[in-house]
Design an enzyme around this catalytic site. Sequence first.
Site, PDB file in Angstrom:
ATOM      1  N   SER A  70     -29.035 -64.128   8.814  1.00  0.00           N
ATOM      2  CA  SER A  70     -30.079 -64.247   7.824  1.00  0.00           C
ATOM      3  C   SER A  70     -30.264 -65.463   7.407  1.00  0.00           C
ATOM      4  CB  SER A  70     -29.656 -63.513   6.227  1.00  0.00           C
ATOM      5  OG  SER A  70     -30.279 -63.880   5.299  1.00  0.00           O
ATOM      6  N   TYR A  83     -23.142 -61.856   0.632  1.00  0.00           N
ATOM      7  CA  TYR A  83     -24.032 -62.156   1.663  1.00  0.00           C
ATOM      8  C   TYR A  83     -24.288 -63.390   2.753  1.00  0.00           C
ATOM      9  CZ  TYR A  83     -28.424 -60.447   3.501  1.00  0.00           C
ATOM     10  OH  TYR A  83     -29.329 -59.959   4.525  1.00  0.00           O
ATOM     11  N   ALA A  85     -22.145 -66.069   2.873  1.00  0.00           N
ATOM     12  CA  ALA A  85     -21.216 -66.016   3.438  1.00  0.00           C
ATOM     13  C   ALA A  85     -20.734 -65.036   5.125  1.00  0.00           C
ATOM     14  CB  ALA A  85     -19.824 -65.718   2.520  1.00  0.00           C
ATOM     15  N   SER A  86     -21.164 -64.039   4.615  1.00  0.00           N
ATOM     16  CA  SER A  86     -20.546 -62.941   5.571  1.00  0.00           C
ATOM     17  C   SER A  86     -22.095 -63.225   6.608  1.00  0.00           C
ATOM     18  CB  SER A  86     -21.709 -61.379   5.250  1.00  0.00           C
ATOM     19  OG  SER A  86     -22.659 -60.990   4.929  1.00  0.00           O
ATOM     20  N   LYS A  87     -23.588 -63.847   6.672  1.00  0.00           N
ATOM     21  CA  LYS A  87     -24.330 -63.820   7.639  1.00  0.00           C
ATOM     22  C   LYS A  87     -24.110 -65.492   8.345  1.00  0.00           C
ATOM     23  CE  LYS A  87     -26.399 -60.269   6.492  1.00  0.00           C
ATOM     24  NZ  LYS A  87     -26.768 -59.518   8.045  1.00  0.00           N
TER      25      LYS A  87
END
Length: 184
Positions: A70, A83, A85-87
């Site tokens: 993202s 969000y 951090a995960s992307k």
Amino acid sequence: MLPFFNPLVFFQGLSIGIQDDKALRSIDNERLELDPFEDLDVDIGDKRNPLGPRRNHRAGNGGRIVTIASSAALRPYKWRSHYAASKLGIIALTRVAALEFAEHKITANIVAPGPTDTENRRLQSSGGIDNEKEAAEMRAREARIPLGMVKPEDIANAVHHFTLPASGHVTAQTMLVDGGVLMT
């Protein structure tokens, strides 16, 4: 409309829990042919032709890994730390895969979409999911996107680009498909 294509998309809609800290390169060549991500406990959601790259690898033709991250990984927003951090983690994992699978002629690239026009996004912007303050900020961000909201087809086209033979030497790259949101 895109012609039919069958890219291997790992980690789409990432819900990841890596239970083992083994490096990707610790997976020996024999196991690479069987399942290159068997040591990772990852929920990859929809598997699109999981045998494609392995079949190509055995034939000496290499393969493609395309992940979906993202633009939020590169420009985070308030209240979305988990969000973003995960992307960003998807980007790092894909770049490591690019290094470790290059010797097998397997490329690994990332598509990083910006705000995308989906039913869920429309519900969020209307305040139907998040609180009104967050929804108002989301609408303000959307209004500043130079080319407007990303369409799902735009993301599919970017994935398709990375699967083309002409992209055979493109690896470890992040393609922003964000309508210019990173410029605002």
